[in-house]
Scaffold this active site. Structure first.
Site, PDB file in Angstrom:
ATOM      1  CB  CYS A 152      -0.930   0.073   1.180  1.00 50.55           C
ATOM      2  SG  CYS A 152      -1.962   1.551   1.254  1.00 50.55           S
ATOM      3  CG  ASP A 156     -24.957  -9.112 -14.570  1.00 44.99           C
ATOM      4  OD1 ASP A 156     -24.511  -8.994 -15.867  1.00 44.99           O
ATOM      5  OD2 ASP A 156     -24.885  -8.093 -13.831  1.00 44.99           O
ATOM      6  CB  CYS A 174      -1.846   2.130   5.593  1.00 37.93           C
ATOM      7  SG  CYS A 174      -2.179   0.490   4.912  1.00 37.93           S
TER       8      CYS A 174
HETATM    9 ZN   LIG Z   1      -3.378   0.929   2.673  1.00 38.86          ZN
END
Ligand SMILES: [Zn+2]
Length: 430
Positions: free
Chosen positions: A234, A354, A237
């Site tokens: 990430c 779908d 974070c």
């Molecule tokens: Zn994150």
């Protein structure tokens, strides 16, 4: 194994009778009806049947039936294994699987993603195997982030060992509340459902790939050889890929001691090599070393009809099942580029009504080979191929598509009910 209480014994026996009757009357393999009868008579039956066994639960969007089979084959080295081999992956199917192998000390159960928290809770399984999460059956499936969140809650504070694919950020997040995890680098070719951090919503950076937004063009340029193309982190974070202890490296598994094992399995394709590495890691969690597990994996040639060949008048059609965009991507990897391919898409209940997911699949890989399109949604698929500049021929049925081939081999990719129709029409014709 200790004796079941009388009521549970009776429920289990009646469930088996119902399953036998169901088979005898040609209503399928009977595993669901048998389990339902058992559960109706004894709601606590699954818990009782699971007691005193060493159990592994296997869940994922794709590959759970095959991986369940691979793990089962490996653990048969250790003793009898109860398993739901026909993909009946909800509690009634689990009851049926465990009651039909009452004395088996081991159990390997494929579990529907949505039912996993309940089944972990009921069975108290010692091992849980988590492989991948991606969009599937868009009209009725729970949002996959919510699924992963439920997995987290179910695993927190339990004495369960998890085997998880570290290359799938959502699976990693779903597994990371477990007290102990064996992380496996099993790859993640389909990345369209994991551009965002499940922890904070920030963008995920991927090594070996330039960051591209969803729907954008992936350059496919892999970084220097020292860079791990499956790594991710990430940007905002601290959530990042855990260090894997098992790695799929091309055709080879690398174990936690750094030893390299050529997989050499008979099931084709990258996805099955990933399934095999996960099976080896799971076998090790049961105390079974690679040198004993791997030969067992090599014995598996087809799983519930997948990869089998049906034949009619000299046309040999190899059947590949693909139920969602990630599954199509893995099926493309298995195709023989020199062969024609028949595509069949239905939209019945088990497929999901779908089929807008057809637009998520990049069909351009099919350019340059003869493509035949059939199934209930052949016009939807035809439009999709038209837009992708993939030449194709529309066919009225699978039988016609097969008859249009020259004698020899052809590959078939079909979704769930299309696959089952082909199997029931052609499977016994050989
Ligand atoms: Zn994150």
């Amino acid at each position: 194994m200790s004796q079941l209480p009388l009521r549970a014994q009776l429920a289990s026996a009646l469930g088996r009778t119902a399953a036998t009757l169901s088979r005898a009357t040609g209503r399928g393999d009977g595993s669901v009806i048998g389990g339902r009868v058992g559960l109706a008579l004894e709601p606590d039956l699954l818990r009782k049947l699971a007691q005193d066994r060493r159990l592994a639960l296997v869940s994922a969007t794709n590959g759970k039936t095959t991986t369940t089979r691979l793990i089962t084959s490996a653990l048969q080295e250790l003793g009898d294994v109860a398993t739901n081999a026909f993909g009946a992956n909800m509690p009634a199917g689990h009851v049926s699987a465990l009651s039909s192998a009452k004395d088996a000390p081991y159990g390997v159960l494929e579990v529907d993603e949505k039912y996993l928290p309940e089944v972990i809770d009921t069975t108290g399984a010692g091992v849980v195997v988590l492989m991948n999460l991606s969009r599937d059956q868009m009209d009725r499936a729970a949002e996959i982030w919510l699924l992963a969140q439920k997995w987290r809650r179910a695993l927190a504070g339990r004495n369960t060992h998890v085997i998880a694919n570290a290359d799938d950020p959502l699976v990693t997040w779903g597994a990371s509340t477990a007290p102990s995890v064996t992380w496996v680098s099993a790859g993640q070719p389909w990345k369209e459902d994991s551009w965002c951090c499940p922890e904070c919503g920030g963008p995920l950076d991927r090594k070996g790939l330039d960051y591209v937004p969803p729907g954008g063009h992936v350059s496919g340029v892999v970084g220097p050889a020292t860079q791990d193309e499956n790594d991710w982190a990430c940007r905002e974070c601290s959530f990042r890929r855990p260090q894997p202890s098992w790695i799929l490296d091309g055709e080879t598994a690398i174990d936690p001691r750094g030893r390299r094992w050529p997989l050499d399995i008979q099931l084709p394709g990258r996805a099955n090599r990933a399934n095999a590495v996960i099976a080896l890691a799971t076998a090790e969690a049961f105390g079974l070393p690679v040198e004993r597990a791997l030969p067992r994996l090599r014995e598996v040639t087809s799983v519930a009809g997948r990869y089998t060949t049906v034949e009619r008048e000299g046309r040999h059609a190899r059947l590949l099942l693909a139920k969602n965009p990630a599954g199509w991507l893995e099926a493309f990897d298995v195709l023989d580029p020199t062969l024609p391919v028949i595509l069949s898409v239905n939209a019945q209940g088990p497929d999901g009504r779908d089929t807008s997911w057809l637009w998520d699949v990049d069909y351009r890989v099919l350019r340059g080979r003869p493509v035949y399109v059939t199934g209930e949604r052949k016009f939807d698929l035809a439009l999709r191929l038209e837009v992708a500049d993939v030449p194709f021929q529309l066919m009225g049925s699978f039988a016609q598509a097969l008859a249009a081939q020259p004698p020899g081999k052809v590959d078939v990719i079909a979704n769930y009910t299309a696959f089952q129709q082909i199997r029931s029409e052609f499977g016994r014709a050989v």
